[in-house]
Write an enzyme that holds these catalytic residues in place. Structure first.
Site, short mmCIF file in Angstrom:
data_model
loop_
_atom_site.label_atom_id
_atom_site.label_comp_id
_atom_site.label_asym_id
_atom_site.label_seq_id
_atom_site.Cartn_x
_atom_site.Cartn_y
_atom_site.Cartn_z
N GLU A 149 1.15 -18.54 -0.23
CA GLU A 149 1.87 -17.37 -0.74
C GLU A 149 1.95 -16.29 0.35
O GLU A 149 0.96 -16.00 1.00
CB GLU A 149 1.14 -16.82 -1.98
CG GLU A 149 1.80 -15.64 -2.61
CD GLU A 149 3.30 -15.87 -2.84
OE1 GLU A 149 3.66 -16.83 -3.52
OE2 GLU A 149 4.11 -15.08 -2.30
N GLU A 153 1.00 -7.15 -1.21
CA GLU A 153 0.70 -6.22 -2.29
C GLU A 153 1.48 -4.94 -2.05
O GLU A 153 1.68 -4.52 -0.92
CB GLU A 153 -0.81 -5.94 -2.33
CG GLU A 153 -1.58 -7.13 -2.87
CD GLU A 153 -3.09 -6.93 -2.85
OE1 GLU A 153 -3.55 -5.77 -2.79
OE2 GLU A 153 -3.81 -7.93 -2.87
N LYS A 205 0.13 -20.44 6.92
CA LYS A 205 -0.32 -19.19 6.29
C LYS A 205 -1.31 -18.45 7.19
O LYS A 205 -1.21 -17.25 7.41
CB LYS A 205 -0.95 -19.52 4.93
CG LYS A 205 -1.60 -18.34 4.24
CD LYS A 205 -0.59 -17.28 3.82
CE LYS A 205 -1.30 -16.02 3.36
NZ LYS A 205 -0.39 -14.94 3.02
N ASN A 209 -0.67 -14.68 9.02
CA ASN A 209 -1.54 -13.51 8.86
C ASN A 209 -2.25 -13.14 10.15
O ASN A 209 -2.42 -11.96 10.47
CB ASN A 209 -2.56 -13.75 7.74
CG ASN A 209 -1.98 -13.39 6.38
OD1 ASN A 209 -0.84 -12.95 6.29
ND2 ASN A 209 -2.76 -13.55 5.34
N PHE A 250 5.81 -3.68 11.83
CA PHE A 250 4.40 -3.98 12.05
C PHE A 250 3.88 -3.50 13.40
O PHE A 250 2.99 -4.11 13.99
CB PHE A 250 4.16 -5.49 11.90
CG PHE A 250 3.29 -5.77 10.71
CD1 PHE A 250 3.80 -5.65 9.43
CD2 PHE A 250 1.96 -6.08 10.86
CE1 PHE A 250 2.99 -5.85 8.32
CE2 PHE A 250 1.14 -6.30 9.77
CZ PHE A 250 1.66 -6.19 8.50
N GLY A 254 -3.02 2.69 13.57
CA GLY A 254 -3.69 3.37 12.46
C GLY A 254 -5.19 3.18 12.57
O GLY A 254 -5.71 2.93 13.67
N CYS A 261 -6.72 -9.99 2.60
CA CYS A 261 -6.20 -11.16 3.34
C CYS A 261 -6.47 -11.14 4.84
O CYS A 261 -7.13 -12.04 5.35
CB CYS A 261 -4.71 -11.30 3.07
SG CYS A 261 -4.39 -11.76 1.36
N LYS A 264 -10.19 -11.56 6.09
CA LYS A 264 -10.81 -12.86 5.77
C LYS A 264 -10.06 -14.03 6.41
O LYS A 264 -10.65 -15.00 6.83
CB LYS A 264 -10.95 -13.04 4.25
CG LYS A 264 -9.81 -13.72 3.56
CD LYS A 264 -10.15 -14.03 2.11
CE LYS A 264 -8.92 -14.32 1.29
NZ LYS A 264 -8.07 -15.41 1.77
N ARG A 329 -10.06 -3.71 -1.36
CA ARG A 329 -10.87 -4.67 -0.61
C ARG A 329 -10.71 -4.43 0.90
O ARG A 329 -9.61 -4.35 1.40
CB ARG A 329 -10.45 -6.10 -1.00
CG ARG A 329 -10.83 -6.42 -2.44
CD ARG A 329 -10.39 -7.80 -2.87
NE ARG A 329 -8.99 -7.88 -3.21
CZ ARG A 329 -8.40 -8.94 -3.79
NH1 ARG A 329 -9.11 -10.02 -4.04
NH2 ARG A 329 -7.12 -8.95 -4.08
P1 NAD Z 1 -7.99 -12.17 -6.99
O1 NAD Z 1 -9.44 -12.04 -6.75
O2 NAD Z 1 -7.17 -10.96 -7.28
O3 NAD Z 1 -7.73 -13.21 -8.19
C1 NAD Z 1 -8.40 -14.40 -8.35
C2 NAD Z 1 -8.61 -14.65 -9.86
O4 NAD Z 1 -9.18 -15.94 -10.05
C3 NAD Z 1 -9.56 -13.65 -10.51
O5 NAD Z 1 -8.91 -13.06 -11.62
C4 NAD Z 1 -10.74 -14.53 -10.95
O6 NAD Z 1 -11.34 -14.07 -12.15
C5 NAD Z 1 -10.07 -15.86 -11.13
N1 NAD Z 1 -10.98 -17.01 -11.12
C6 NAD Z 1 -12.09 -17.22 -10.38
N2 NAD Z 1 -12.63 -18.41 -10.67
C7 NAD Z 1 -11.86 -18.97 -11.64
C8 NAD Z 1 -11.89 -20.19 -12.34
N3 NAD Z 1 -12.86 -21.09 -12.12
N4 NAD Z 1 -10.93 -20.44 -13.25
C9 NAD Z 1 -9.96 -19.54 -13.49
N5 NAD Z 1 -9.87 -18.35 -12.84
C10 NAD Z 1 -10.80 -18.08 -11.92
O7 NAD Z 1 -7.41 -12.92 -5.71
P2 NAD Z 1 -5.93 -12.82 -5.11
O8 NAD Z 1 -5.78 -11.61 -4.30
O9 NAD Z 1 -4.96 -13.10 -6.20
O10 NAD Z 1 -5.96 -14.06 -4.10
C11 NAD Z 1 -5.93 -15.40 -4.54
C12 NAD Z 1 -5.65 -16.29 -3.35
O11 NAD Z 1 -4.33 -15.99 -2.84
C13 NAD Z 1 -6.58 -16.12 -2.16
O12 NAD Z 1 -6.77 -17.34 -1.54
C14 NAD Z 1 -5.83 -15.17 -1.26
O13 NAD Z 1 -6.19 -15.31 0.08
C15 NAD Z 1 -4.41 -15.63 -1.46
N6 NAD Z 1 -3.40 -14.61 -1.19
C16 NAD Z 1 -3.58 -13.33 -1.59
C17 NAD Z 1 -2.58 -12.39 -1.35
C18 NAD Z 1 -2.78 -10.96 -1.77
O14 NAD Z 1 -2.01 -10.11 -1.29
N7 NAD Z 1 -3.72 -10.64 -2.63
C19 NAD Z 1 -1.41 -12.76 -0.69
C20 NAD Z 1 -1.24 -14.08 -0.32
C21 NAD Z 1 -2.24 -15.00 -0.57
#
Ligand code: NAD
Length: 433
Positions: A149, A153, A205, A209, A250, A254, A261, A264, A329
């Site tokens: 993805e 955000e 991905k 990043n 980009f 800052g 993301c 990590k 975060r």
């Molecule tokens: P997040 O922490 O906001 O959401 C993860 C969710 O998974 C939480 O609600 C948690 O309760 C749930 N969860 C944990 N264990 C579970 C289980 N066993 N069964 C069901 N649900 C469970 O994380 P996020 O920011 O949405 O990121 C998710 C992934 O996407 C990561 O790998 C991240 O690197 C990637 N990602 C994030 C973004 C971003 O901008 N946040 C963008 C691209 C990719």
């Protein structure tokens, strides 16, 4: 199409809602009962512009459902997305326990062909591990696809509905067809769905990043030079950005990148490189520069107050790691809070969306103001950590009246240096004298 999304956080909720918006029936699953209860009752759990409207509409239309039961959620689903956390483990490598844990569970409850899609950011080779974890318990046919993805955000809905590109890693023709049909409504303007093998998709991905983080750290080092050489980073940025090979986006210096993301993912790529015996030298420097940059304002603030911050009180504008999100975060604001309070200072902060999350995380280590100007009361100086639009053209007269010292330390270069100096402020920003 019936779709299940496992993990209903920032990515899962946006993914589920946007797929429902194009007419699919989506079941979002999460282990957090409180979250699922709220969402089922029409209460959105994250701040993301434009999301609430789509969420409410699709909930009302019955296209969006929420459950804590994996078995119930995946029933009849043709596609199961994994949008689970992949936090850094102790050594910096991505922790796959959530992804592989759910995969093993899926193997126990799957009853027919499904496409399992990894949307979480995961190291190269994870699709194979997911396959093995499912196959340990399920003997029927299924495919595992890597579909990283790229949403940001703050503009996640737009990014999802109109992606620059969709990357799909699979060698299965059957899965390829399912993914093509699913994404067709999102790429009508011709943006590509790029098919490749799983391992390349997984690496894409991390490469994206890490490259973006590199751009930021590079500009932050140029800003360091600008301060030492009497150059203006805004000019340098414009000067290089108009070269198409470099690009305008980009390039803003800052107080460092944060969020869930970049930090990590940079760490995880360094770690997986090491596992192959390769030392990813550039990325190690990117990380070091970012850590240094997060502290960049602190010596400037200290110098202004002659080395003593004990008893000083600061207004802090911005807590989220970037504007238009409530996500804190790895937010640089938290590093600033840590550093300033360690020197004996107190802080009154204001952020339009992120204060509840900060309160949950650090409680009353700082105070929380009702508005950006309320934060200024009795403050010695103003510190800015996030570039929310509403901070960009503030009432400088009111700021000047409320602050004890007309001093602003700006980690996001919001104001014109000449203009603000003419107003009589002591103003320090990044890479501009
Ligand atoms: P997040 O922490 O906001 O959401 C993860 C969710 O998974 C939480 O609600 C948690 O309760 C749930 N969860 C944990 N264990 C579970 C289980 N066993 N069964 C069901 N649900 C469970 O994380 P996020 O920011 O949405 O990121 C998710 C992934 O996407 C990561 O790998 C991240 O690197 C990637 N990602 C994030 C973004 C971003 O901008 N946040 C963008 C691209 C990719």
């Amino acid at each position: 199409m019936k779709i299940a999304v496992v993990g209903t956080g920032y990515v899962g909720l946006v993914t589920g809602t946007c797929f429902a918006e194009t007419g699919n029936k989506v079941s979002c699953i999460d282990i957090d009962k409180n979250k699922i209860d709220k969402l089922s009752n029409g209460e959105i759990t994250i701040y993301e512009p434009g999301l609430e409207k789509l969420f409410l509409r699709n909930l009302k239309e019955g296209r969006l459902q929420f459950t804590t039961s994996l078995a119930e959620g995946i029933e009849d689903a043709a596609i199961i997305f994994l949008a689970l956390p992949t936090p850094p483990g102790e050594d910096g490598a991505a922790d796959l326990r959530y992804v592989l844990g759910v995969s093993a569970e899926l193997g126990k409850i799957m009853t027919g062909y499904k496409v399992i899609v990894d949307k979480s950011t995961v190291p190269v080779g994870t699709a194979q591990k997911v396959y093995t974890a499912i196959a340990a318990n399920y003997k029927g046919a299924f495919d595992v696809v890597s579909n990283p993805e790229f949403l940001r955000e703050g503009v996640a809905v737009d990014d999802f509905m109109k992606p620059d590109r969709v990357v799909v890693g699979t060698n299965s023709e059957r899965a390829r067809k399912v993914m093509s049909d699913l994404y067709a409504p999102f790429v009508r303007q011709g943006n590509p769905v790029i098919f490749m093998d799983e391992r390349s998709a997984e690496l894409t991905k991390y490469a994206a990043n890490s490259f973006l983080a590199t751009k930021i750290s590079f500009m932050n080092e140029i800003a360091q030079l600008c301060e030492r050489m009497g150059a203006d980073v805004d000019m340098v940025r414009r000067g290089i950005g108009s070269d198409e090979r470099i690009g305008k986006r980009f390039l803003f210096p800052g107080i460092g990148y944060g969020g869930s993301c970049f930090p990590k993912d940079v760490q995880a790529l360094i770690r997986s490189s090491e596992e192959t015996g390769y030392d990813f030298m550039i990325l190690k420097a990117v990380e070091r520069v970012n850590e240094m940059q997060k502290q960049h304002l602190v010596p400037k603030i200290k110098a202004y107050f002659k080395g003593d911050l004990k008893g000083k009180h600061f207004a802090l504008w911005g807590l989220a790691f970037k504007p238009n999100t409530d996500d804190i975060r790895e937010a640089p604001a938290l590093n600033l809070i840590e550093a300033l309070t360690a020197e004996g200072a107190t802080i009154a902060a204001f952020d339009p969306e992120a204060m509840p999350n900060v309160k949950k995380s650090i409680g009353d280590k700082i105070t929380y103001a009702a508005g950006q100007y309320d934060a200024l009361t009795n403050a010695d100086a103003l510190v800015i950590a996030t570039e929310w639009s509403e901070f960009r053209t503030p009432d400088f007269e009111m700021i000047g009246e409320r602050l004890k010292h007309k001093a602003i330390f700006d980690g996001r270069n919001l104001f014109d240096v000449k203009y603000i100096n003419a107003l009589g402020y002591h103003y320090e920003s990044i890479g501009r004298s």
